[in-house]
Design a protein around this motif. Structure first.
Motif, PDB file in Angstrom:
ATOM      1  N   ILE A  85      12.235   6.299   2.704  1.00 12.28           N
ATOM      2  CA  ILE A  85      11.826   5.303   1.714  1.00 12.28           C
ATOM      3  C   ILE A  85      11.141   4.116   2.391  1.00 12.28           C
ATOM      4  O   ILE A  85      10.130   3.602   1.896  1.00 12.28           O
ATOM      5  N   GLU A  86      11.675   3.682   3.526  1.00 17.64           N
ATOM      6  CA  GLU A  86      11.060   2.565   4.264  1.00 17.64           C
ATOM      7  C   GLU A  86       9.661   2.930   4.738  1.00 17.64           C
ATOM      8  O   GLU A  86       8.721   2.122   4.634  1.00 17.64           O
ATOM      9  N   GLN A  87       9.500   4.154   5.248  1.00 19.13           N
ATOM     10  CA  GLN A  87       8.175   4.592   5.703  1.00 19.13           C
ATOM     11  C   GLN A  87       7.203   4.688   4.531  1.00 19.13           C
ATOM     12  O   GLN A  87       6.027   4.320   4.651  1.00 19.13           O
ATOM     13  N   ALA A  88       7.689   5.177   3.398  1.00 21.07           N
ATOM     14  CA  ALA A  88       6.835   5.278   2.209  1.00 21.07           C
ATOM     15  C   ALA A  88       6.401   3.900   1.733  1.00 21.07           C
ATOM     16  O   ALA A  88       5.250   3.690   1.347  1.00 21.07           O
ATOM     17  N   ASN A  89       7.318   2.947   1.775  1.00 22.03           N
ATOM     18  CA  ASN A  89       6.983   1.583   1.339  1.00 22.03           C
ATOM     19  C   ASN A  89       5.946   0.951   2.271  1.00 22.03           C
ATOM     20  O   ASN A  89       5.050   0.236   1.806  1.00 22.03           O
ATOM     21  N   ASN A  90       6.052   1.237   3.560  1.00 16.95           N
ATOM     22  CA  ASN A  90       5.062   0.712   4.507  1.00 16.95           C
ATOM     23  C   ASN A  90       3.680   1.292   4.216  1.00 16.95           C
ATOM     24  O   ASN A  90       2.664   0.581   4.293  1.00 16.95           O
ATOM     25  N   ALA A  91       3.631   2.579   3.870  1.00 15.67           N
ATOM     26  CA  ALA A  91       2.352   3.204   3.531  1.00 15.67           C
ATOM     27  C   ALA A  91       1.774   2.584   2.257  1.00 15.67           C
ATOM     28  O   ALA A  91       0.564   2.362   2.142  1.00 15.67           O
ATOM     29  N   LYS A  92       2.647   2.286   1.296  1.00 16.15           N
ATOM     30  CA  LYS A  92       2.187   1.648   0.049  1.00 16.15           C
ATOM     31  C   LYS A  92       1.597   0.262   0.340  1.00 16.15           C
ATOM     32  O   LYS A  92       0.544  -0.103  -0.204  1.00 16.15           O
ATOM     33  N   LEU A  93       2.269  -0.512   1.192  1.00 14.73           N
ATOM     34  CA  LEU A  93       1.774  -1.847   1.537  1.00 14.73           C
ATOM     35  C   LEU A  93       0.422  -1.772   2.236  1.00 14.73           C
ATOM     36  O   LEU A  93      -0.462  -2.604   2.006  1.00 14.73           O
ATOM     37  N   GLU A  94       0.249  -0.762   3.078  1.00 15.73           N
ATOM     38  CA  GLU A  94      -1.043  -0.572   3.734  1.00 15.73           C
ATOM     39  C   GLU A  94      -2.115  -0.223   2.706  1.00 15.73           C
ATOM     40  O   GLU A  94      -3.259  -0.688   2.803  1.00 15.73           O
ATOM     41  N   GLY A  95      -1.734   0.582   1.708  1.00 19.32           N
ATOM     42  CA  GLY A  95      -2.664   0.905   0.630  1.00 19.32           C
ATOM     43  C   GLY A  95      -3.071  -0.331  -0.148  1.00 19.32           C
ATOM     44  O   GLY A  95      -4.233  -0.469  -0.556  1.00 19.32           O
ATOM     45  N   ASN A  96      -2.124  -1.241  -0.362  1.00 18.79           N
ATOM     46  CA  ASN A  96      -2.436  -2.487  -1.070  1.00 18.79           C
ATOM     47  C   ASN A  96      -3.478  -3.323  -0.314  1.00 18.79           C
ATOM     48  O   ASN A  96      -4.396  -3.898  -0.913  1.00 18.79           O
ATOM     49  N   LYS A  97      -3.329  -3.379   1.009  1.00 19.10           N
ATOM     50  CA  LYS A  97      -4.278  -4.147   1.827  1.00 19.10           C
ATOM     51  C   LYS A  97      -5.680  -3.538   1.726  1.00 19.10           C
ATOM     52  O   LYS A  97      -6.679  -4.258   1.592  1.00 19.10           O
ATOM     53  N   LEU A  98      -5.746  -2.225   1.793  1.00 17.98           N
ATOM     54  CA  LEU A  98      -7.042  -1.546   1.714  1.00 17.98           C
ATOM     55  C   LEU A  98      -7.674  -1.748   0.335  1.00 17.98           C
ATOM     56  O   LEU A  98      -8.897  -1.893   0.219  1.00 17.98           O
ATOM     57  N   GLY A 102     -11.352  -3.547  -1.009  1.00 25.57           N
ATOM     58  CA  GLY A 102     -12.312  -2.717  -1.716  1.00 25.57           C
ATOM     59  C   GLY A 102     -12.461  -1.316  -1.154  1.00 25.57           C
ATOM     60  O   GLY A 102     -13.382  -0.580  -1.540  1.00 25.57           O
ATOM     61  N   GLN A 103     -11.554  -0.902  -0.271  1.00 24.84           N
ATOM     62  CA  GLN A 103     -11.612   0.437   0.327  1.00 24.84           C
ATOM     63  C   GLN A 103     -10.738   1.383  -0.517  1.00 24.84           C
ATOM     64  O   GLN A 103      -9.629   1.748  -0.135  1.00 24.84           O
ATOM     65  N   TYR A 104     -11.252   1.765  -1.654  1.00 26.67           N
ATOM     66  CA  TYR A 104     -10.452   2.486  -2.648  1.00 26.67           C
ATOM     67  C   TYR A 104     -10.089   3.908  -2.206  1.00 26.67           C
ATOM     68  O   TYR A 104      -8.972   4.361  -2.450  1.00 26.67           O
ATOM     69  N   GLU A 105     -11.031   4.591  -1.568  1.00 25.94           N
ATOM     70  CA  GLU A 105     -10.737   5.949  -1.103  1.00 25.94           C
ATOM     71  C   GLU A 105      -9.628   5.933  -0.046  1.00 25.94           C
ATOM     72  O   GLU A 105      -8.710   6.754  -0.077  1.00 25.94           O
ATOM     73  N   GLU A 106      -9.737   5.001   0.906  1.00 28.03           N
ATOM     74  CA  GLU A 106      -8.704   4.883   1.945  1.00 28.03           C
ATOM     75  C   GLU A 106      -7.376   4.456   1.343  1.00 28.03           C
ATOM     76  O   GLU A 106      -6.297   4.894   1.773  1.00 28.03           O
ATOM     77  N   SER A 107      -7.449   3.589   0.345  1.00 27.24           N
ATOM     78  CA  SER A 107      -6.239   3.138  -0.334  1.00 27.24           C
ATOM     79  C   SER A 107      -5.551   4.317  -1.033  1.00 27.24           C
ATOM     80  O   SER A 107      -4.320   4.460  -0.986  1.00 27.24           O
ATOM     81  N   LEU A 108      -6.351   5.181  -1.654  1.00 22.87           N
ATOM     82  CA  LEU A 108      -5.798   6.378  -2.301  1.00 22.87           C
ATOM     83  C   LEU A 108      -5.023   7.237  -1.308  1.00 22.87           C
ATOM     84  O   LEU A 108      -3.947   7.764  -1.624  1.00 22.87           O
ATOM     85  N   SER A 109      -5.562   7.374  -0.107  1.00 23.78           N
ATOM     86  CA  SER A 109      -4.899   8.205   0.914  1.00 23.78           C
ATOM     87  C   SER A 109      -3.552   7.625   1.310  1.00 23.78           C
ATOM     88  O   SER A 109      -2.579   8.363   1.519  1.00 23.78           O
ATOM     89  N   GLN A 110      -3.470   6.306   1.422  1.00 25.04           N
ATOM     90  CA  GLN A 110      -2.202   5.677   1.796  1.00 25.04           C
ATOM     91  C   GLN A 110      -1.157   5.822   0.695  1.00 25.04           C
ATOM     92  O   GLN A 110       0.022   6.081   0.973  1.00 25.04           O
ATOM     93  N   TYR A 111      -1.591   5.688  -0.554  1.00 24.72           N
ATOM     94  CA  TYR A 111      -0.651   5.878  -1.656  1.00 24.72           C
ATOM     95  C   TYR A 111      -0.173   7.325  -1.728  1.00 24.72           C
ATOM     96  O   TYR A 111       0.993   7.593  -2.038  1.00 24.72           O
ATOM     97  N   GLU A 112      -1.067   8.256  -1.423  1.00 25.07           N
ATOM     98  CA  GLU A 112      -0.684   9.664  -1.407  1.00 25.07           C
ATOM     99  C   GLU A 112       0.317   9.931  -0.283  1.00 25.07           C
ATOM    100  O   GLU A 112       1.288  10.680  -0.455  1.00 25.07           O
TER     101      GLU A 112
END
Length: 260
Positions: A85-98, A102-112
């Motif tokens: 869960i902690e690792q998943a939350n870190n990936a979500k936060l990285e997606g938020n930054k992207l 305006g890096q929507y494709e990269e953000s999608l990958s982090q949320y996935e």
């Protein structure tokens, strides 16, 4: 010469044994066996008693060991789930930054990635719902409205009262001119929060568009039916023009009359 044999003295008659004269009891297994027979099997032998005791003790030890192993296994599972869960939350936060950049494709990958890391347990339901909703926002920015609707639906399966997902799905439906579906989502928002004035204004704006689309669809359907009817009636020298539909203003129903 006469040989005289000595006469053996008479044997003493056996006397009953007293307690003091009784021989000492046999040792070890003989004692237990003797005691068993003397009582017609009414007592357990020493060896039997020890065996039963050992079995009971071994059973208790085995049960205690199994319980400790189960608790240890559960503790390890809990630690792994929490780490995931902690690792998943870190990936979500990285997606938020992207997303902010305006890096929507990269953000999608982090949320996935976050969705793949998050275990499918109740404790991670909120996190997974947010990731699906955020992916929907990325797709909306990219103009992929069908994907927006799909991701919002997944978010709402995890959290049926997620208003952001309802609003975003309504926006996606509006973009695709799914006015009825958009109105349904916005009305659900108003049920959850009547103070959502923007949603109320959007419903008022979309209702005439929905009515117009219904009439258009009705006309298209009647046109197709008319075309099919003319194809069939043409064999008999007739057409749908020989039939007239009259609408009843009170009930809204139609009556069909034949005209030559």
């Amino acid at each position: 010469m006469v040989v005289i044999e000595p006469v053996a003295p008479p044997k003493p008659e056996p006397q009953p044994l007293t307690t003091a004269d009784a021989p000492p009891p046999a040792s070890g297994g003989d004692e237990a066996t003797a005691a068993g027979y003397a009582s017609d099997g009414g007592y357990e032998t020493a060896s039997e008693t020890e065996v039963v005791s050992d079995r009971e003790e071994n059973g208790e030890n085995r049960a205690g060991t199994d319980e400790r192993e189960e608790l240890l296994h559960q503790s390890n599972d809990d630690e792994l789930e929490q780490k995931s869960i902690e690792q998943a939350n870190n990936a979500k936060l990285e997606g938020n930054k992207l997303f902010v950049d305006g890096q929507y494709e990269e953000s999608l990958s982090q949320y996935e990635l976050a969705l793949q890391l998050a275990p499918e347990i109740p404790a991670s339901a909120e996190l997974r719902s947010i990731c699906h909703s955020n992916r929907a926002t990325c797709y909306f920015k990219l103009g992929k409205y069908e994907d927006t609707i799909k991701e919002c639906t997944k978010a709402l399966e995890l959290n049926p009262t997620y208003m952001k997902a309802l609003l975003r799905r309504g926006e996606g439906h509006e973009k695709l001119e799914h006015y009825e579906e958009a109105i349904a989502d916005l009305k659900k928002v108003l049920e959850l929060d009547p103070s959502q004035n923007q949603a109320r204004r959007t419903v008022i704006r979309l209702e005439p568009l929905a009515a117009e689309k219904r009439e258009k669809m009705k006309e298209e359907m009647l046109g197709k039916l008319k075309e099919m009817g003319n194809s069939f009636l043409g064999r008999f020298g007739m057409s749908t023009d020989n039939f007239k539909a009259v609408k009843d203003p009170n009930t809204g129903s139609y009556s069909i009359s034949f005209q030559r």
